[in-house]
Design a protein around this motif. Structure first.
Motif, PDB file in Angstrom:
ATOM      1  N   CYS A 119       0.843  -1.200   0.000  1.00  0.00           N
ATOM      2  CA  CYS A 119       0.000   0.000   0.000  1.00  0.00           C
ATOM      3  C   CYS A 119       0.875   1.246   0.000  1.00  0.00           C
ATOM      4  O   CYS A 119       1.932   1.279   0.626  1.00  0.00           O
ATOM      5  N   GLY A 120       0.398   2.271  -0.692  1.00  0.00           N
ATOM      6  CA  GLY A 120       1.202   3.455  -0.943  1.00  0.00           C
ATOM      7  C   GLY A 120       1.169   4.527   0.121  1.00  0.00           C
ATOM      8  O   GLY A 120       0.799   5.659  -0.163  1.00  0.00           O
ATOM      9  N   HIS A 121       1.570   4.176   1.331  1.00  0.00           N
ATOM     10  CA  HIS A 121       1.760   5.195   2.375  1.00  0.00           C
ATOM     11  C   HIS A 121       3.197   5.702   2.273  1.00  0.00           C
ATOM     12  O   HIS A 121       4.076   5.301   3.037  1.00  0.00           O
ATOM     13  N   GLN A 122       3.435   6.618   1.321  1.00  0.00           N
ATOM     14  CA  GLN A 122       4.820   7.036   1.053  1.00  0.00           C
ATOM     15  C   GLN A 122       5.472   7.826   2.181  1.00  0.00           C
ATOM     16  O   GLN A 122       6.698   7.933   2.242  1.00  0.00           O
ATOM     17  N   GLU A 123       4.656   8.384   3.090  1.00  0.00           N
ATOM     18  CA  GLU A 123       5.250   9.134   4.193  1.00  0.00           C
ATOM     19  C   GLU A 123       6.108   8.224   5.069  1.00  0.00           C
ATOM     20  O   GLU A 123       6.997   8.683   5.775  1.00  0.00           O
ATOM     21  N   ARG A 124       5.835   6.927   5.036  1.00  0.00           N
ATOM     22  CA  ARG A 124       6.656   5.989   5.788  1.00  0.00           C
ATOM     23  C   ARG A 124       8.092   6.017   5.262  1.00  0.00           C
ATOM     24  O   ARG A 124       9.051   5.903   6.028  1.00  0.00           O
ATOM     25  N   VAL A 125       8.237   6.186   3.946  1.00  0.00           N
ATOM     26  CA  VAL A 125       9.566   6.269   3.342  1.00  0.00           C
ATOM     27  C   VAL A 125      10.291   7.514   3.837  1.00  0.00           C
ATOM     28  O   VAL A 125      11.480   7.468   4.182  1.00  0.00           O
ATOM     29  N   VAL A 126       9.576   8.638   3.888  1.00  0.00           N
ATOM     30  CA  VAL A 126      10.170   9.891   4.358  1.00  0.00           C
ATOM     31  C   VAL A 126      10.632   9.752   5.800  1.00  0.00           C
ATOM     32  O   VAL A 126      11.741  10.176   6.168  1.00  0.00           O
ATOM     33  N   SER A 127       9.806   9.150   6.641  1.00  0.00           N
ATOM     34  CA  SER A 127      10.153   8.972   8.053  1.00  0.00           C
ATOM     35  C   SER A 127      11.378   8.089   8.218  1.00  0.00           C
ATOM     36  O   SER A 127      12.231   8.336   9.080  1.00  0.00           O
ATOM     37  N   GLN A 128      11.476   7.052   7.394  1.00  0.00           N
ATOM     38  CA  GLN A 128      12.650   6.188   7.454  1.00  0.00           C
ATOM     39  C   GLN A 128      13.900   6.935   7.025  1.00  0.00           C
ATOM     40  O   GLN A 128      14.968   6.787   7.626  1.00  0.00           O
ATOM     41  N   ALA A 129      13.773   7.757   5.981  1.00  0.00           N
ATOM     42  CA  ALA A 129      14.920   8.524   5.506  1.00  0.00           C
ATOM     43  C   ALA A 129      15.394   9.526   6.555  1.00  0.00           C
ATOM     44  O   ALA A 129      16.597   9.800   6.670  1.00  0.00           O
ATOM     45  N   MET A 130      14.458  10.057   7.334  1.00  0.00           N
ATOM     46  CA  MET A 130      14.800  10.994   8.403  1.00  0.00           C
ATOM     47  C   MET A 130      15.449  10.300   9.587  1.00  0.00           C
ATOM     48  O   MET A 130      16.146  10.934  10.385  1.00  0.00           O
ATOM     49  N   GLY A 131      15.205   9.018   9.735  1.00  0.00           N
ATOM     50  CA  GLY A 131      15.673   8.302  10.914  1.00  0.00           C
ATOM     51  C   GLY A 131      14.668   8.297  12.036  1.00  0.00           C
ATOM     52  O   GLY A 131      14.953   7.825  13.146  1.00  0.00           O
ATOM     53  N   LEU A 132      13.464   8.790  11.771  1.00  0.00           N
ATOM     54  CA  LEU A 132      12.440   8.897  12.807  1.00  0.00           C
ATOM     55  C   LEU A 132      12.049   7.531  13.358  1.00  0.00           C
ATOM     56  O   LEU A 132      11.799   7.374  14.562  1.00  0.00           O
ATOM     57  N   LEU A 133      11.999   6.525  12.494  1.00  0.00           N
ATOM     58  CA  LEU A 133      11.563   5.200  12.936  1.00  0.00           C
ATOM     59  C   LEU A 133      12.670   4.430  13.646  1.00  0.00           C
ATOM     60  O   LEU A 133      12.435   3.317  14.142  1.00  0.00           O
ATOM     61  N   ASP A 134      13.869   5.016  13.720  1.00  0.00           N
ATOM     62  CA  ASP A 134      14.990   4.355  14.397  1.00  0.00           C
ATOM     63  C   ASP A 134      15.207   4.867  15.819  1.00  0.00           C
ATOM     64  O   ASP A 134      16.090   4.371  16.530  1.00  0.00           O
ATOM     65  N   ILE A 135      14.435   5.851  16.245  1.00  0.00           N
ATOM     66  CA  ILE A 135      14.573   6.369  17.611  1.00  0.00           C
ATOM     67  C   ILE A 135      14.214   5.258  18.596  1.00  0.00           C
ATOM     68  O   ILE A 135      13.134   4.665  18.497  1.00  0.00           O
ATOM     69  N   PRO A 136      15.094   4.940  19.546  1.00  0.00           N
ATOM     70  CA  PRO A 136      14.871   3.781  20.410  1.00  0.00           C
ATOM     71  C   PRO A 136      13.814   3.991  21.493  1.00  0.00           C
ATOM     72  O   PRO A 136      13.351   3.018  22.081  1.00  0.00           O
ATOM     73  N   GLU A 137      13.432   5.220  21.775  1.00  0.00           N
ATOM     74  CA  GLU A 137      12.405   5.480  22.782  1.00  0.00           C
ATOM     75  C   GLU A 137      11.006   5.422  22.177  1.00  0.00           C
ATOM     76  O   GLU A 137      10.808   5.748  21.007  1.00  0.00           O
ATOM     77  N   LYS A 138      10.057   5.023  22.983  1.00  0.00           N
ATOM     78  CA  LYS A 138       8.657   5.081  22.577  1.00  0.00           C
ATOM     79  C   LYS A 138       8.118   6.478  22.882  1.00  0.00           C
ATOM     80  O   LYS A 138       8.354   7.017  23.959  1.00  0.00           O
ATOM     81  N   PRO A 139       7.387   7.078  21.961  1.00  0.00           N
ATOM     82  CA  PRO A 139       6.875   8.429  22.197  1.00  0.00           C
ATOM     83  C   PRO A 139       5.744   8.428  23.213  1.00  0.00           C
ATOM     84  O   PRO A 139       5.020   7.436  23.376  1.00  0.00           O
ATOM     85  N   LEU A 140       5.593   9.571  23.871  1.00  0.00           N
ATOM     86  CA  LEU A 140       4.495   9.759  24.815  1.00  0.00           C
ATOM     87  C   LEU A 140       3.295  10.421  24.147  1.00  0.00           C
ATOM     88  O   LEU A 140       2.145  10.114  24.473  1.00  0.00           O
ATOM     89  N   ARG A 141       3.587  11.308  23.204  1.00  0.00           N
ATOM     90  CA  ARG A 141       2.513  12.079  22.568  1.00  0.00           C
ATOM     91  C   ARG A 141       2.949  12.502  21.177  1.00  0.00           C
ATOM     92  O   ARG A 141       4.126  12.815  20.946  1.00  0.00           O
ATOM     93  N   LEU A 142       2.012  12.500  20.271  1.00  0.00           N
ATOM     94  CA  LEU A 142       2.251  12.968  18.901  1.00  0.00           C
ATOM     95  C   LEU A 142       1.147  13.944  18.522  1.00  0.00           C
ATOM     96  O   LEU A 142      -0.032  13.691  18.778  1.00  0.00           O
ATOM     97  N   GLU A 143       1.544  15.060  17.925  1.00  0.00           N
ATOM     98  CA  GLU A 143       0.586  16.043  17.419  1.00  0.00           C
ATOM     99  C   GLU A 143       0.915  16.295  15.954  1.00  0.00           C
ATOM    100  O   GLU A 143       2.005  16.774  15.628  1.00  0.00           O
TER     101      GLU A 143
END
Length: 299
Positions: A119-143
């Motif tokens: 499925c074409g959720h391309q923003e996942r690619v952008v987040s991976q390129a940023m390194g966002l999905l590699d942060i070892p902590e779990k987030p508390l809140r997202l806005e």
């Protein structure tokens, strides 16, 4: 010689054109055809990329090895199911479907036939390129705020399935927990929602497709600090100890997230990757929360 993988595109609108171009430019791929019920538009696009125009999907399925479905959202499930029934791996533009029942049908059909469903959720690619999905902590809140100006596209679904679902998918990529409460208020064109998760994570989403100006921001609170991203200006504010790739737009994935996503689909089909960037199951999870937002808002 390596056999070229023959690709077909279902839909000759804006996103169909994007996918046709990616396939036409991709090594090891031959764009063989485009299917659409609008013959003139379909012919023009096929001619532009050196492919054949088809007015019958079954005819395209006879010559193509893989298919992208890039039609209005309400037709995704029906067309993708037809492609899977013909034994073709399928890349479906987001949303995967507009009902959970249809999403489940797609997942089950692909699994039963042993076919790749992406499925074409391309923003996942952008987040991976940023390194966002590699942060070892779990987030508390997202806005997350995603606003666009009025457009004639995607009027067959609400802004939740049109725009907000991008940020829903990103939120779900950051946590393994399931949402247990969802509140929402707004209209099919402009809405704010809040989802509370079993692990204490909270995600707040604001989406509009009738805004006066484009806006795309995200604020993520971690135990160690706060990350603020403006995706329009490509600016970061980061008080966490985890560095992101602020030059992500200079990476292949950052420059061309759609191309990276489509290549991920092709690699999965060829067995070069164990999975596409976003699987059918992940897309269905995003759809589930998106539909819960619509239900909470009363539409």
């Amino acid at each position: 010689m390596t056999k070229l993988l023959k690709a077909g595109v279902v839909g000759s609108g804006v996103f169909g054109g994007y996918h046709a171009r990616k396939y036409a430019e991709m090594d090891g791929i031959e764009l063989v055809g485009i299917y659409d019920l609008h013959p003139e538009r379909c012919f023009d696009m096929a001619n532009q990329y050196g492919a054949e125009a088809y007015g019958d999907l079954d005819d395209l399925l006879k010559v193509a090895d893989i298919i992208t479905v890039a039609t209005p959202a309400t037709t995704h499930a029906r067309l993708a199911l037809q492609c899977l029934a013909a034994g073709k791996p399928v890349y479906v533009e987001k949303p995967l479907a507009t009902t959970l029942e249809d999403a489940d049908r797609l997942i089950q059909a692909a699994a039963k036939a042993g076919l790749v469903l992406a499925c074409g959720h391309q923003e996942r690619v952008v987040s991976q390129a940023m390194g966002l999905l590699d942060i070892p902590e779990k987030p508390l809140r997202l806005e997350a705020v995603r606003k666009g100006t009025p457009s004639p596209r995607s009027q067959d679904v609400s802004v939740v399935l049109d725009l907000m679902i991008h940020d829903i998918d990103l939120a779900l990529a950051l946590t393994d927990a399931e949402p247990f409460t969802v509140e929402a208020e707004g209209t099919p064109d402009e809405i704010t929602a809040e989802a509370s998760f079993e692990d204490g994570f909270t995600a707040v989403f604001t989406a509009s497709r009738i805004a006066q100006a484009r806006e795309r921001t995200m604020r993520i609170v971690y135990p160690s600090g706060v990350l603020e991203i403006d995706f329009v200006t490509r600016e970061f504010r980061n008080s966490t100890p985890f560095a992101l790739n602020e030059a992500f737009t200079d990476t292949p994935a950052g420059r061309d997230p759609l191309g990276t996503s489509v290549q991920g689909f092709v690699n999965a089909v060829l067995g070069k990757s164990p999975r596409p960037v976003v699987t059918g199951e992940e897309a269905a999870r995003a759809l589930d929360l998106a539909l819960a937002v619509e239900q909470a808002a009363g539409f």
